[in-house]
Design an enzyme around this catalytic site. Structure first.
Site, PDB file in Angstrom:
ATOM      1  N   ASP A 147      41.173  37.777  28.772  1.00 40.76           N
ATOM      2  CA  ASP A 147      42.141  38.849  28.532  1.00 40.76           C
ATOM      3  C   ASP A 147      43.050  38.468  27.377  1.00 40.76           C
ATOM      4  O   ASP A 147      43.643  37.381  27.380  1.00 40.76           O
ATOM      5  CB  ASP A 147      42.999  39.088  29.776  1.00 40.76           C
ATOM      6  N   HIS A 186      47.756  46.298  29.862  1.00 46.27           N
ATOM      7  CA  HIS A 186      48.408  46.471  31.162  1.00 46.27           C
ATOM      8  C   HIS A 186      49.141  45.182  31.530  1.00 46.27           C
ATOM      9  O   HIS A 186      48.935  44.135  30.909  1.00 46.27           O
ATOM     10  CB  HIS A 186      47.385  46.813  32.235  1.00 46.27           C
ATOM     11  N   ASP A 194      45.790  38.831  41.480  1.00 44.64           N
ATOM     12  CA  ASP A 194      46.737  38.456  40.419  1.00 44.64           C
ATOM     13  C   ASP A 194      47.523  37.224  40.842  1.00 44.64           C
ATOM     14  O   ASP A 194      48.276  37.265  41.815  1.00 44.64           O
ATOM     15  CB  ASP A 194      47.708  39.607  40.128  1.00 44.64           C
ATOM     16  N   GLU A 279      41.299  49.125  33.700  1.00 44.90           N
ATOM     17  CA  GLU A 279      40.278  50.077  34.133  1.00 44.90           C
ATOM     18  C   GLU A 279      40.666  51.509  33.796  1.00 44.90           C
ATOM     19  O   GLU A 279      41.853  51.865  33.769  1.00 44.90           O
ATOM     20  CB  GLU A 279      40.065  49.953  35.645  1.00 44.90           C
ATOM     21  N   LYS A 387      35.858  49.646  31.281  1.00 40.08           N
ATOM     22  CA  LYS A 387      35.650  49.322  32.693  1.00 40.08           C
ATOM     23  C   LYS A 387      36.050  50.496  33.585  1.00 40.08           C
ATOM     24  O   LYS A 387      37.109  51.110  33.390  1.00 40.08           O
ATOM     25  CB  LYS A 387      36.456  48.093  33.101  1.00 40.08           C
ATOM     26  N   HIS A 392      35.293  52.617  46.480  1.00 38.71           N
ATOM     27  CA  HIS A 392      34.211  52.868  47.429  1.00 38.71           C
ATOM     28  C   HIS A 392      34.678  53.307  48.801  1.00 38.71           C
ATOM     29  O   HIS A 392      33.849  53.746  49.614  1.00 38.71           O
ATOM     30  CB  HIS A 392      33.352  51.613  47.570  1.00 38.71           C
ATOM     31  N   THR A 434      32.447  47.728  38.570  1.00 40.30           N
ATOM     32  CA  THR A 434      32.791  46.660  39.511  1.00 40.30           C
ATOM     33  C   THR A 434      32.099  46.853  40.860  1.00 40.30           C
ATOM     34  O   THR A 434      31.387  47.824  41.084  1.00 40.30           O
ATOM     35  CB  THR A 434      34.310  46.610  39.736  1.00 40.30           C
ATOM     36  N   GLU A 475      30.472  43.565  37.054  1.00 38.29           N
ATOM     37  CA  GLU A 475      31.165  42.364  37.509  1.00 38.29           C
ATOM     38  C   GLU A 475      31.446  42.499  38.994  1.00 38.29           C
ATOM     39  O   GLU A 475      31.414  43.599  39.551  1.00 38.29           O
ATOM     40  CB  GLU A 475      32.464  42.154  36.738  1.00 38.29           C
ATOM     41  N   ASN A 476      31.685  41.378  39.644  1.00 44.73           N
ATOM     42  CA  ASN A 476      32.050  41.424  41.054  1.00 44.73           C
ATOM     43  C   ASN A 476      33.524  41.783  41.195  1.00 44.73           C
ATOM     44  O   ASN A 476      34.353  41.425  40.356  1.00 44.73           O
ATOM     45  CB  ASN A 476      31.750  40.090  41.743  1.00 44.73           C
ATOM     46  N   ALA A 477      33.848  42.503  42.258  1.00 52.22           N
ATOM     47  CA  ALA A 477      35.225  42.945  42.479  1.00 52.22           C
ATOM     48  C   ALA A 477      36.077  41.866  43.122  1.00 52.22           C
ATOM     49  O   ALA A 477      37.282  41.793  42.891  1.00 52.22           O
ATOM     50  CB  ALA A 477      35.239  44.210  43.339  1.00 52.22           C
ATOM     51  N   LEU A 478      35.447  41.025  43.957  1.00 52.52           N
ATOM     52  CA  LEU A 478      36.143  39.985  44.709  1.00 52.52           C
ATOM     53  C   LEU A 478      35.424  38.657  44.485  1.00 52.52           C
ATOM     54  O   LEU A 478      34.253  38.637  44.099  1.00 52.52           O
ATOM     55  CB  LEU A 478      36.176  40.339  46.196  1.00 52.52           C
ATOM     56  N   ARG A 511      35.839  34.634  39.160  1.00 51.79           N
ATOM     57  CA  ARG A 511      36.182  34.101  37.883  1.00 51.79           C
ATOM     58  C   ARG A 511      36.153  32.601  37.923  1.00 51.79           C
ATOM     59  O   ARG A 511      35.981  32.017  39.001  1.00 51.79           O
ATOM     60  CB  ARG A 511      37.539  34.629  37.394  1.00 51.79           C
TER      61      ARG A 511
END
Length: 540
Positions: A147, A186, A194, A279, A387, A392, A434, A475-478, A511
């Site tokens: 980022d 952002h 975060d 996003e 992104k 869901h 994601t 990418e994976n969300a978690l 990450r």
């Protein structure tokens, strides 16, 4: 026979599927039909083997029909409707992986820690980072994503400090890794995952003190300072510049500063931040406003600039009484059936509801269109991406309430992602999506009340993008460290028996962390990298 009136179907998830019987051994005493991976609407595709399927369908009551496909001794099939209280059950039959004739190579990137650059634009722990990057390089990871925080770089208008990023990029280049760079317009802090606090630039927050309408606002008047409202995209309220002009100047400065990295091919893609968490969505489910999963979130259209836009829209498409946000839409942690707007047959599907949701979602798309127009100028000749988040939860309801508050007008009778894909196609922009690691069955077990369907959502969005011919990354969300999660990613990355040859263009892992570097987790990740690169890996 399933009563037709009770079915809640989606255009990408028709309620019936034709199953092709295949003989296979099973430890179960019950004769079972095994569906090939191409069968059953695509999102059941497996890189591991076959599925024993039970297809669950939502109903208008609290009970749900489940269709069980059984095979008798002679290979005949019979459909047996069963009433139970489960929404969806998928039992995986662990069979050897079939290697397709042509297994595509999908590059893998790893997101760097959010705080790899500190508030003074200095690289934190360069030696430690270099050692971790060497490990990633040793298992053939292709590159990293980072980022570039607006709040760190532009401390004063038009004054940019890129020092920490220069040092970081040099380390990446020395290790012969590639870079995906995010233009992060952002703030960081207050969302899931975060672990650092990076606000918007100080000069922006000063403007916000006297003009708080530059921020998104909910119906109760609470401001969200994570990003700027699209309402000021064309308003000169940022010391003589519009929101889009500020973003463009930042992108031009980055492109000029790192020209050599573009020319050398080190920077392979620029992801353009288009909203909260980077996003393309409204900040409808902010934790700092009290939201908790699986709340439906809240509409974010009450700053004066967006309300003015809504008023202008009513002059074209509706009566003046419609110059308001929805009534009875609940609050951040409401559930759909508790609200007059989102319940079955609710106001969301009225003339007013359709007008408002069209305006709300189109305003989101128009914002993406404007920013990406300038991004193409700034990064001409470079791949750019946007992104889209995977909302869901409540996907199995007719209204898709959480998607609606986020700006995705995706209800049972309307595809909300085709128009987003068309906008991205206009700018030849890749889609990064994601939540590809999430399994619907797990969501049902952990949060049955959420009526979530991440697999169905992923398949709908990926196909919307593939249908218009744009690259799709994910990418994976978690955080993900287990084989089950990696296998789910692979299923979406490389659909089996895919006559169109569709597959992800890249995958970015969320990450880099000490947990990922632990021996067992790193070994499992290295195995995943081999598989997504197209290498045959024996079952262990």
């Amino acid at each position: 026979m399933i009563p037709p009136a009770t079915l809640v179907s989606h255009c990408f998830r028709p309620p019936m599927a034709i199953l092709t019987p295949r003989k296979a051994s099973s430890s179960s005493s019950e004769p079972t039909i095994l569906a090939s991976r191409r069968v059953s609407l695509g999102f059941w595709d497996s890189v591991q083997g076959y599925y024993r399927l039970k297809c669950g369908f939502g109903s208008s009551s609290n009970r749900n029909w489940t269709l069980t496909a059984l095979m008798d001794e002679e290979g005949r099939t019979q459909d047996q409707p069963v009433v139970d209280n489960s929404m969806e059950i998928v039992e995986v039959v662990d069979m050897p992986k079939k290697i397709p004739e042509c297994d595509p190579y999908i590059p893998v990137y790893v997101m760097l820690p959010l705080g790899v650059i500190n508030g003074n634009c200095e690289l934190v722990d360069p030696e430690g980072l270099a050692n971790e990057l060497k490990i990633l390089k040793s298992i053939n990871v292709d590159g990293v994503m980072v980022d570039c925080w607006w709040g760190i770089v532009e401390h004063s208008p038009h004054i940019y400090n890129w020092d920490g990023y220069k040092r970081l990029f040099q380390i990446v280049r020395d290790l012969n890794l590639k870079l995906q760079v995010v233009m992060s317009f952002h703030a960081c802090g207050g969302n899931v995952g975060d672990d650092v606090n990076i606000p918007l630039p100080a000069w922006i927050t000063e403007i916000g003190k006297t003009n708080p309408d530059i921020y998104f606002t909910d119906k109760e008047g609470r401001r969200n300072t994570e990003c700027l409202s699209w309402g000021i995209d064309k308003e000169r309220v940022l010391k003589g510049r519009t929101g889009v002009e500020v973003y463009y100047d930042y992108m031009r400065s980055f492109r000029a500063e790192f020209d050599e990295f573009f020319e050398d091919g080190i920077i392979t893609e620029i992801e353009i931040g288009l909203g909260p968490c980077g996003e393309l969505r409204y900040p409808s489910y902010a934790e700092n406003h009290g939201w908790k999963y699986p709340g439906i979130g809240a509409f974010q259209c009450y700053d004066k600039f967006l309300l003015t836009s809504l008023t202008k829209a009513t002059k074209v498409g509706g009566p003046s009484i419609w110059t308001r946000g929805p009534n009875d839409a609940g609050s951040y942690n409401s559930v759909p059936h508790e609200t007059g707007f989102f319940r079955n047959g609710g106001e969301y599907d009225s003339h007013y509801g359709r007008f408002f949701l069209n305006w709300y979602s189109q305003t989101l798309i128009d914002h993406g269109d404007r920013v990406l127009t300038f991004a193409k100028f700034a990064f001409e000749g470079t791949c750019i991406a946007a992104k889209v988040s995977g909302i869901h939860w409540w996907y199995k309801t007719a209204s898709h309430a959480a998607e609606l508050t986020s700006g995705f007008y995706n209800v049972a009778h309307r595809d909300g992602y085709a128009s987003i894909a068309a906008m991205l196609k206009k700018h030849e922009t890749a889609l990064n999506f994601t939540c590809v690691e999430l399994r619907t069955m797990n969501q049902h077990e952990d949060f049955p009340e959420a009526l979530a369907d991440p697999e169905g959502l992923v398949w709908q969005v990926l196909n919307s993008a593939w249908d218009v011919g744009i690259p799709v990354a994910s990418e994976n969300a978690l955080p993900c460290y287990d084989r089950e999660g990696y296998n789910k990613i692979l299923q979406h990355a490389k659909p089996f028996n895919n006559p169109d040859g569709r597959h992800l263009s890249a995958f970015t892992y969320l990450r880099l962390s000490p947990t990922l570097m632990e021996d067992h987790n790193l070994t499992e990740f290295a195995r995943f990298v081999k598989r997504i690169h197209g290498e045959a890996v024996p079952n262990e």
